[in-house]
Write a protein that holds these residues in place. Structure first.
Motif, PDB file in Angstrom:
ATOM      1  N   PRO A 114      30.478  45.469  25.735  1.00 53.81           N
ATOM      2  CA  PRO A 114      29.492  46.262  25.472  1.00 53.81           C
ATOM      3  C   PRO A 114      28.837  46.801  26.816  1.00 53.81           C
ATOM      4  O   PRO A 114      27.828  47.775  26.654  1.00 53.81           O
ATOM      5  CB  PRO A 114      28.430  45.201  25.014  1.00 53.81           C
ATOM      6  CG  PRO A 114      28.697  43.945  25.161  1.00 53.81           C
ATOM      7  CD  PRO A 114      30.115  43.862  25.476  1.00 53.81           C
ATOM      8  N   TYR A 115      29.185  46.276  27.942  1.00 49.59           N
ATOM      9  CA  TYR A 115      28.907  47.019  29.268  1.00 49.59           C
ATOM     10  C   TYR A 115      30.029  48.082  29.638  1.00 49.59           C
ATOM     11  O   TYR A 115      29.582  48.400  30.814  1.00 49.59           O
ATOM     12  CB  TYR A 115      28.929  45.759  30.303  1.00 49.59           C
ATOM     13  CG  TYR A 115      27.690  44.885  30.001  1.00 49.59           C
ATOM     14  CD1 TYR A 115      26.355  45.218  30.583  1.00 49.59           C
ATOM     15  CD2 TYR A 115      27.714  43.510  29.376  1.00 49.59           C
ATOM     16  CE1 TYR A 115      25.122  44.312  30.035  1.00 49.59           C
ATOM     17  CE2 TYR A 115      26.765  42.722  29.063  1.00 49.59           C
ATOM     18  CZ  TYR A 115      25.488  43.035  29.508  1.00 49.59           C
ATOM     19  OH  TYR A 115      24.436  42.235  29.370  1.00 49.59           O
ATOM     20  N   TYR A 116      30.687  48.087  28.829  1.00 47.04           N
ATOM     21  CA  TYR A 116      31.917  49.200  29.298  1.00 47.04           C
ATOM     22  C   TYR A 116      31.196  50.688  29.266  1.00 47.04           C
ATOM     23  O   TYR A 116      30.465  50.718  28.310  1.00 47.04           O
ATOM     24  CB  TYR A 116      32.996  49.106  28.261  1.00 47.04           C
ATOM     25  CG  TYR A 116      34.399  50.082  28.653  1.00 47.04           C
ATOM     26  CD1 TYR A 116      35.067  49.612  29.660  1.00 47.04           C
ATOM     27  CD2 TYR A 116      34.275  51.144  27.918  1.00 47.04           C
ATOM     28  CE1 TYR A 116      36.023  50.601  30.089  1.00 47.04           C
ATOM     29  CE2 TYR A 116      35.543  52.142  28.266  1.00 47.04           C
ATOM     30  CZ  TYR A 116      36.137  51.835  29.277  1.00 47.04           C
ATOM     31  OH  TYR A 116      37.331  52.802  29.577  1.00 47.04           O
ATOM     32  N   PHE A 117      31.826  51.385  29.905  1.00 42.03           N
ATOM     33  CA  PHE A 117      31.131  52.759  29.824  1.00 42.03           C
ATOM     34  C   PHE A 117      32.242  53.739  29.551  1.00 42.03           C
ATOM     35  O   PHE A 117      33.301  53.717  30.084  1.00 42.03           O
ATOM     36  CB  PHE A 117      30.916  53.332  31.354  1.00 42.03           C
ATOM     37  CG  PHE A 117      29.815  52.285  32.109  1.00 42.03           C
ATOM     38  CD1 PHE A 117      28.652  51.871  32.032  1.00 42.03           C
ATOM     39  CD2 PHE A 117      30.570  51.433  32.996  1.00 42.03           C
ATOM     40  CE1 PHE A 117      28.027  51.048  32.500  1.00 42.03           C
ATOM     41  CE2 PHE A 117      30.035  50.446  33.658  1.00 42.03           C
ATOM     42  CZ  PHE A 117      28.730  50.033  33.567  1.00 42.03           C
ATOM     43  N   LEU A 118      32.235  54.462  28.467  1.00 39.74           N
ATOM     44  CA  LEU A 118      32.825  55.486  27.888  1.00 39.74           C
ATOM     45  C   LEU A 118      33.422  56.405  29.041  1.00 39.74           C
ATOM     46  O   LEU A 118      32.653  57.019  29.728  1.00 39.74           O
ATOM     47  CB  LEU A 118      32.457  56.244  26.560  1.00 39.74           C
ATOM     48  CG  LEU A 118      32.074  55.474  25.545  1.00 39.74           C
ATOM     49  CD1 LEU A 118      31.418  56.287  24.512  1.00 39.74           C
ATOM     50  CD2 LEU A 118      33.263  54.803  24.883  1.00 39.74           C
ATOM     51  N   ALA A 174      27.882  49.192  40.060  1.00 40.38           N
ATOM     52  CA  ALA A 174      28.723  48.081  40.630  1.00 40.38           C
ATOM     53  C   ALA A 174      30.283  48.327  40.256  1.00 40.38           C
ATOM     54  O   ALA A 174      31.281  48.339  40.993  1.00 40.38           O
ATOM     55  CB  ALA A 174      28.546  46.799  39.993  1.00 40.38           C
ATOM     56  N   VAL A 175      30.599  48.710  38.888  1.00 43.35           N
ATOM     57  CA  VAL A 175      31.979  48.850  38.606  1.00 43.35           C
ATOM     58  C   VAL A 175      32.635  50.217  39.120  1.00 43.35           C
ATOM     59  O   VAL A 175      33.626  50.256  39.520  1.00 43.35           O
ATOM     60  CB  VAL A 175      31.954  48.953  36.860  1.00 43.35           C
ATOM     61  CG1 VAL A 175      33.351  49.372  36.397  1.00 43.35           C
ATOM     62  CG2 VAL A 175      31.713  47.864  36.226  1.00 43.35           C
ATOM     63  N   LYS A 176      31.763  51.106  39.311  1.00 48.29           N
ATOM     64  CA  LYS A 176      32.337  52.284  40.162  1.00 48.29           C
ATOM     65  C   LYS A 176      32.520  52.182  41.424  1.00 48.29           C
ATOM     66  O   LYS A 176      33.660  52.566  42.033  1.00 48.29           O
ATOM     67  CB  LYS A 176      31.193  53.545  39.901  1.00 48.29           C
ATOM     68  CG  LYS A 176      31.028  54.156  38.671  1.00 48.29           C
ATOM     69  CD  LYS A 176      30.205  55.421  38.546  1.00 48.29           C
ATOM     70  CE  LYS A 176      30.094  55.911  36.989  1.00 48.29           C
ATOM     71  NZ  LYS A 176      29.030  57.130  37.066  1.00 48.29           N
ATOM     72  N   PHE A 179      35.851  49.046  46.856  1.00 48.52           N
ATOM     73  CA  PHE A 179      34.375  48.722  47.287  1.00 48.52           C
ATOM     74  C   PHE A 179      34.488  48.473  48.869  1.00 48.52           C
ATOM     75  O   PHE A 179      34.008  48.553  49.858  1.00 48.52           O
ATOM     76  CB  PHE A 179      33.890  47.844  46.409  1.00 48.52           C
ATOM     77  CG  PHE A 179      32.553  47.256  47.476  1.00 48.52           C
ATOM     78  CD1 PHE A 179      31.445  47.878  47.723  1.00 48.52           C
ATOM     79  CD2 PHE A 179      32.771  45.815  47.951  1.00 48.52           C
ATOM     80  CE1 PHE A 179      30.457  47.481  48.360  1.00 48.52           C
ATOM     81  CE2 PHE A 179      31.448  45.440  48.437  1.00 48.52           C
ATOM     82  CZ  PHE A 179      30.389  46.398  48.662  1.00 48.52           C
ATOM     83  N   GLU A 180      35.613  47.202  49.289  1.00 50.23           N
ATOM     84  CA  GLU A 180      35.719  46.899  50.485  1.00 50.23           C
ATOM     85  C   GLU A 180      36.082  47.704  51.519  1.00 50.23           C
ATOM     86  O   GLU A 180      35.498  47.872  52.541  1.00 50.23           O
ATOM     87  CB  GLU A 180      36.882  45.721  50.533  1.00 50.23           C
ATOM     88  CG  GLU A 180      36.620  44.519  49.575  1.00 50.23           C
ATOM     89  CD  GLU A 180      35.536  43.624  50.014  1.00 50.23           C
ATOM     90  OE1 GLU A 180      34.930  43.876  51.142  1.00 50.23           O
ATOM     91  OE2 GLU A 180      35.114  42.500  49.746  1.00 50.23           O
ATOM     92  N   ARG A 238      29.474  40.054  46.486  1.00 48.49           N
ATOM     93  CA  ARG A 238      29.340  41.347  47.502  1.00 48.49           C
ATOM     94  C   ARG A 238      28.609  42.491  46.873  1.00 48.49           C
ATOM     95  O   ARG A 238      27.997  43.355  47.577  1.00 48.49           O
ATOM     96  CB  ARG A 238      30.561  41.503  48.342  1.00 48.49           C
ATOM     97  CG  ARG A 238      30.816  40.311  49.392  1.00 48.49           C
ATOM     98  CD  ARG A 238      32.248  40.537  50.094  1.00 48.49           C
ATOM     99  NE  ARG A 238      32.501  41.623  50.636  1.00 48.49           N
ATOM    100  CZ  ARG A 238      31.845  42.216  51.754  1.00 48.49           C
ATOM    101  NH1 ARG A 238      31.253  41.201  52.430  1.00 48.49           N
ATOM    102  NH2 ARG A 238      32.014  43.079  52.380  1.00 48.49           N
ATOM    103  N   VAL A 239      29.581  43.100  45.938  1.00 47.31           N
ATOM    104  CA  VAL A 239      29.196  44.364  45.404  1.00 47.31           C
ATOM    105  C   VAL A 239      28.070  44.387  44.622  1.00 47.31           C
ATOM    106  O   VAL A 239      27.156  45.483  44.604  1.00 47.31           O
ATOM    107  CB  VAL A 239      30.238  44.767  44.370  1.00 47.31           C
ATOM    108  CG1 VAL A 239      30.003  43.848  43.072  1.00 47.31           C
ATOM    109  CG2 VAL A 239      30.385  46.350  44.268  1.00 47.31           C
ATOM    110  N   ALA A 240      27.501  43.344  44.078  1.00 47.33           N
ATOM    111  CA  ALA A 240      26.167  43.011  43.502  1.00 47.33           C
ATOM    112  C   ALA A 240      25.106  43.516  44.420  1.00 47.33           C
ATOM    113  O   ALA A 240      23.911  44.193  44.132  1.00 47.33           O
ATOM    114  CB  ALA A 240      25.878  41.775  42.894  1.00 47.33           C
TER     115      ALA A 240
END
Length: 367
Positions: free
Chosen positions: A112-116, A237-239, A245-246, A225-227
């Protein structure tokens, strides 16, 4: 609080408001769930629909799978070739696009946290609103409460919003609307006035880490780290993770250094590389990382503030301040915020980027 809502990470206030409404037996027929992207608004809508129908396990299963006539899930779609006003929302879309959309919906059902991710889906079409009207006209047993969930409702144009308004004014019995948006100001005031607005808060850092680990299988150290860079948004965060990210955070530090050192071509090359890979959305996220680097260097000057974004880079932050003691971080941060908004305006990327780099260099010298 309901066991349904316990599945949702964070959002204590929003869940409490919805619980009180259910207990009062005076549930409004239209809601606006407002707040940043990726903080659980869609998940809350689904669990709310299940809670309203808690006495019917079979219906809850159908809600989980976004099945009609229990759930009408509406979202932005691309426009088909030669599509006319008489066509349905999917009529002129090629088979490959429809299959891709179906695959995306399956991902959303599972997470449910996935982005179309639907290419060229920039607006919610008027044909989708007509589809809602057809949905509303379907007779169904009155004990079942049905839901229309409109994701990114701000992508409704004015015509679509006015068309939707008619249904909001006189909704069928046992049908509820939930409009999900992170840009509530783009909705008509008449829609505001006919809806119960619930403002969702950004997730706390530990809540965001929990979502990343549980729903995206991100290992703990990377999730932590990403949070720090994501302002409580799963979407951000996902993007950032999709953008490596690193590596991206290292490039942000390089960009900051090159800018204050007047290495204009090197700084510009980094921006252009980000744009080539990830477009202007990626550039804006990158500018955020640069901004956070300057925030950290500013914190380092104040001995009592040591809650850095760039954990593990404390020595580099200290060296930066020693090398560039004239850097006026507050002014640089203000310019970064200002220029970040320019990237949404379809202006020339090189001109915007060079102007930003020049201003950072000038501020460093106190010019």
């Amino acid at each position: 609080m309901s066991d349904f809502f316990n599945k949702i990470i964070g959002q204590k206030k929003s869940k409490l408001v919805l619980t009180k409404l259910i207990n009062s037996r005076r549930v409004p027929h239209a809601f606006i769930f407002s707040g940043s992207k990726g903080i659980g608004k869609f998940f809350t809508a689904i669990e709310f629909a299940k809670l309203i129908n808690q006495n019917d396990p079979a219906t809850q299963s159908q809600i989980n799978s976004l099945s009609e006539p229990f759930i009408k899930y509406v979202f932005a779609l691309p426009r088909g070739k030669s599509e006319s006003g008489d066509d349905g929302p999917y009529d002129k879309l090629p088979k490959s696009t429809i299959e891709s959309i179906q695959s995306e919906i399956k991902e959303k059902i599972n997470n449910p946290y996935y982005f179309l991710k639907i290419e060229n889906a920039n607006t919610i079409k008027i044909s989708s609103i007509r589809d809602i009207i057809r949905f509303l006209n379907i007779y169904y047993q009155p004990e079942i409460k049905r839901f229309v969930i409109i994701d990114d409702a701000h992508l409704l144009n004015e015509e679509s919003q006015n068309s939707l308004l008619k249904s909001l004014e006189e909704p069928p019995e046992n049908v509820y609307f939930i409009l999900i948006t992170d840009k509530i100001e783009n909705l008509l005031k008449t829609i505001h006035s006919r809806s119960f607005v619930i403002n969702f808060e950004n997730l706390l850092e530990d809540e965001l880490i929990e979502v990343l680990k549980k729903y995206f299988e991100i290992e703990g150290v990377l999730a932590s780290r990403v949070a720090k860079f994501s302002n409580g948004s799963v979407n951000k965060a996902v993007k950032l993770l999709e953008m490596e990210f690193e590596t991206l955070s290292e490039k942000a530090i390089d960009f900051a250094r090159f800018s204050v050192m007047k290495k204009y071509s090197s700084a510009l090359a980094i921006i252009n590389e980000i744009n080539d890979k990830y477009d202007t959305t990626g550039v804006k996220l990158f500018i955020d990382l640069v901004n956070m680097w300057f925030l950290d260097t500013s914190k380092e000057k104040c001995s009592e503030l040591k809650d850095f974004y760039y954990i593990g880079k404390e020595e580099s932050i200290s060296k930066f301040n020693k090398r560039f003691p004239k850097a006026k971080q507050e002014d640089i941060i203000e310019n970064l915020n200002k220029y970040s908004n320019y990237f949404d305006r379809n202006l020339n990327l090189n001109i915007i980027s060079l102007s930003l780099i020049f201003e950072i260099a000038a501020i460093e010298l106190g010019e």
